[in-house]
Write an enzyme that holds these catalytic residues in place. Structure first.
Site, PDB file in Angstrom:
ATOM      1  N   VAL A  56       0.810  -1.224   0.000  1.00  0.00           N
ATOM      2  CA  VAL A  56       0.000   0.000   0.000  1.00  0.00           C
ATOM      3  C   VAL A  56       0.841   1.271   0.000  1.00  0.00           C
ATOM      4  CG1 VAL A  56      -2.034  -1.085   1.054  1.00  0.00           C
ATOM      5  CG2 VAL A  56      -0.299   0.008   2.521  1.00  0.00           C
ATOM      6  N   ASN A  82      -7.509  -1.540   4.664  1.00  0.00           N
ATOM      7  CA  ASN A  82      -7.372  -2.237   5.948  1.00  0.00           C
ATOM      8  C   ASN A  82      -5.916  -2.417   6.382  1.00  0.00           C
ATOM      9  OD1 ASN A  82      -8.077  -4.404   8.091  1.00  0.00           O
ATOM     10  ND2 ASN A  82      -6.748  -5.496   6.631  1.00  0.00           N
ATOM     11  N   TYR A 147       1.515   5.047  15.710  1.00  0.00           N
ATOM     12  CA  TYR A 147       0.248   4.363  15.433  1.00  0.00           C
ATOM     13  C   TYR A 147      -0.927   5.290  15.757  1.00  0.00           C
ATOM     14  CZ  TYR A 147      -3.161   0.524  15.311  1.00  0.00           C
ATOM     15  OH  TYR A 147      -4.221  -0.286  14.998  1.00  0.00           O
ATOM     16  N   THR A 185      -2.260  -8.765  17.141  1.00  0.00           N
ATOM     17  CA  THR A 185      -2.364  -8.700  18.603  1.00  0.00           C
ATOM     18  C   THR A 185      -1.740  -9.936  19.257  1.00  0.00           C
ATOM     19  OG1 THR A 185      -4.658  -9.483  18.391  1.00  0.00           O
ATOM     20  CG2 THR A 185      -4.335  -7.141  18.760  1.00  0.00           C
TER      21      THR A 185
HETATM   22  P1  NAP Z   1      -2.425  -8.220  10.963  1.00  0.00           P
HETATM   23  O1  NAP Z   1      -2.965  -9.497  11.455  1.00  0.00           O
HETATM   24  O2  NAP Z   1      -1.012  -7.860  11.288  1.00  0.00           O
HETATM   25  O3  NAP Z   1      -2.629  -8.107   9.386  1.00  0.00           O
HETATM   26  C1  NAP Z   1      -2.151  -6.961   8.740  1.00  0.00           C
HETATM   27  C2  NAP Z   1      -2.323  -7.100   7.249  1.00  0.00           C
HETATM   28  O4  NAP Z   1      -1.759  -5.939   6.626  1.00  0.00           O
HETATM   29  C3  NAP Z   1      -1.638  -8.317   6.691  1.00  0.00           C
HETATM   30  O5  NAP Z   1      -2.464  -8.872   5.694  1.00  0.00           O
HETATM   31  C4  NAP Z   1      -0.375  -7.723   6.056  1.00  0.00           C
HETATM   32  O6  NAP Z   1      -0.021  -8.552   4.965  1.00  0.00           O
HETATM   33  C5  NAP Z   1      -0.865  -6.359   5.608  1.00  0.00           C
HETATM   34  N1  NAP Z   1       0.190  -5.380   5.401  1.00  0.00           N
HETATM   35  C6  NAP Z   1       1.133  -4.939   6.264  1.00  0.00           C
HETATM   36  N2  NAP Z   1       1.921  -4.019   5.669  1.00  0.00           N
HETATM   37  C7  NAP Z   1       1.448  -3.884   4.401  1.00  0.00           C
HETATM   38  C8  NAP Z   1       1.830  -3.093   3.290  1.00  0.00           C
HETATM   39  N3  NAP Z   1       2.866  -2.245   3.330  1.00  0.00           N
HETATM   40  N4  NAP Z   1       1.103  -3.205   2.146  1.00  0.00           N
HETATM   41  C9  NAP Z   1       0.078  -4.056   2.069  1.00  0.00           C
HETATM   42  N5  NAP Z   1      -0.335  -4.844   3.072  1.00  0.00           N
HETATM   43  C10 NAP Z   1       0.357  -4.749   4.235  1.00  0.00           C
HETATM   44  O7  NAP Z   1      -3.336  -7.009  11.492  1.00  0.00           O
HETATM   45  P2  NAP Z   1      -4.893  -6.941  11.897  1.00  0.00           P
HETATM   46  O8  NAP Z   1      -4.976  -7.038  13.369  1.00  0.00           O
HETATM   47  O9  NAP Z   1      -5.698  -7.823  11.038  1.00  0.00           O
HETATM   48  O10 NAP Z   1      -5.173  -5.403  11.540  1.00  0.00           O
HETATM   49  C11 NAP Z   1      -5.828  -4.998  10.361  1.00  0.00           C
HETATM   50  C12 NAP Z   1      -6.148  -3.509  10.495  1.00  0.00           C
HETATM   51  O11 NAP Z   1      -6.975  -3.311  11.646  1.00  0.00           O
HETATM   52  C13 NAP Z   1      -4.924  -2.642  10.692  1.00  0.00           C
HETATM   53  O12 NAP Z   1      -5.082  -1.428  10.013  1.00  0.00           O
HETATM   54  C14 NAP Z   1      -4.914  -2.409  12.197  1.00  0.00           C
HETATM   55  O13 NAP Z   1      -4.253  -1.217  12.558  1.00  0.00           O
HETATM   56  C15 NAP Z   1      -6.394  -2.327  12.475  1.00  0.00           C
HETATM   57  N6  NAP Z   1      -6.757  -2.589  13.871  1.00  0.00           N
HETATM   58  C16 NAP Z   1      -6.519  -3.801  14.432  1.00  0.00           C
HETATM   59  C17 NAP Z   1      -6.871  -4.013  15.746  1.00  0.00           C
HETATM   60  C18 NAP Z   1      -6.676  -5.327  16.446  1.00  0.00           C
HETATM   61  O14 NAP Z   1      -6.905  -5.404  17.662  1.00  0.00           O
HETATM   62  N7  NAP Z   1      -6.256  -6.370  15.749  1.00  0.00           N
HETATM   63  C19 NAP Z   1      -7.480  -2.978  16.485  1.00  0.00           C
HETATM   64  C20 NAP Z   1      -7.690  -1.755  15.873  1.00  0.00           C
HETATM   65  C21 NAP Z   1      -7.330  -1.565  14.551  1.00  0.00           C
HETATM   66  P3  NAP Z   1       1.459  -8.721   4.386  1.00  0.00           P
HETATM   67  O15 NAP Z   1       2.387  -8.599   5.546  1.00  0.00           O
HETATM   68  O16 NAP Z   1       1.412 -10.039   3.734  1.00  0.00           O
HETATM   69  O17 NAP Z   1       1.569  -7.627   3.384  1.00  0.00           O
END
Ligand code: NAP
Length: 240
Positions: A56, A82, A147, A185
């Site tokens: 992204v 996302n 963040y 997380t």
């Molecule tokens: P995750 O399990 O770490 O997954 C993150 C995703 O983002 C992975 O698919 C990763 O895939 C991708 N990604 C990372 N860097 C990227 C880049 N430069 N370009 C394209 N894709 C990229 O995280 P998650 O918990 O599902 O979080 C998803 C979203 O929800 C995030 O924006 C996070 O800040 C937000 N969020 C999460 C929580 C929570 O508690 N989990 C709470 C609030 C907000 P690759 O590494 O394969 O590219």
């Protein structure tokens, strides 16, 4: 199971966690989904879901992917920004390199996605953009300065775009997850996770599916009068 029939959707950060659940939910409602992430995925997406490699933070990647989707499908109705990363440092511990990395993915990546998709959405008469922010986009805990900065930016970028393109029927909303059990997380210190859950009125972690359900609503025509809003899905955390 046809709330999104005929719609073409792009989802970033789809290889795992919340993004993967969003892909599953959009596809289950009939959307033609293009799932994207940096690394190849394990092929566990539902039949019919297409996969594209997309960093992204890369302008060139965005141009290639959005142009390809429009060439193949003739439109892009839904964009879910996302993809996101976290860094835990406080203000004075943060290096410029770490700051720039988090800004590039969380904030610049969201802008680039909107920039590429919006002209097509205007030309086709509308669309829905869903930007994933966080409870940390409007409240804070100690640390994770970059963040917090970027998730706050995503929240207000969504409102700015919503107001700018409302007349063109491009709706832009942000989603604010609370603590959700995902690889992100799971990689955090257990005491951090336990603390956030203990501060959550419902007393539990959320599931990626519970975020995906909100995204389906915002992607669908059921939310046709909803733009510039913040959909908080957090077990009551921000209500306190
Ligand atoms: P995750 O399990 O770490 O997954 C993150 C995703 O983002 C992975 O698919 C990763 O895939 C991708 N990604 C990372 N860097 C990227 C880049 N430069 N370009 C394209 N894709 C990229 O995280 P998650 O918990 O599902 O979080 C998803 C979203 O929800 C995030 O924006 C996070 O800040 C937000 N969020 C999460 C929580 C929570 O508690 N989990 C709470 C609030 C907000 P690759 O590494 O394969 O590219």
């Amino acid at each position: 199971m046809n709330r999104l029939d005929g719609k073409v959707a792009i989802v970033t950060g789809a290889s795992r966690g919340i993004g993967h659940a969003i892909v599953d939910a959009l596809a289950a409602e009939g959307a033609r989904v293009v799932a994207t992430s940096r690394a190849a995925v394990d092929g566990s997406f539902p039949t019919g879901v297409e996969y594209e490699c997309l960093d992204v933070a890369s302008e060139a990647d965005w141009q290639r992917v959005v142009a390809g989707v429009v060439a193949r499908h003739g439109r892009v109705d839904v964009l879910v920004n996302n993809a996101g990363i976290i860094a835990y440092e406080t203000v004075h511990d943060l290096t410029s390199e770490d700051w720039n990395k988090v800004v590039a993915v969380n904030q610049t990546g969201t802008w680039l996605g909107m920039r590429e998709a919006i002209p097509h959405m205007i030309a086709q008469g509308g669309g829905s953009i869903i930007n994933v922010s966080s409870i940390w986009g409007s409240a804070a805990v100690a640390g994770a300065h970059a963040y917090h900065a970027t998730k706050g930016a995503v929240r207000n970028m969504s409102k700015s775009a919503a107001v700018s393109y409302a007349k063109e029927r491009v709706r832009v909303n942000s989603v604010h997850p609370g603590f959700i059990r995902t690889p992100l997380t799971e990689a955090q210190a257990p005491e951090v996770n336990e603390y956030v859950i203990s501060q959550t009125p419902m007393g539990r972690a959320g599931n990626p599916d519970e975020i995906a359900a909100g995204v389906v609503f915002l992607a669908s025509d059921e939310s046709s009068f909803v733009t510039g809003s913040e959909l908080v899905i957090d077990g009551g955390y921000l209500a306190q």
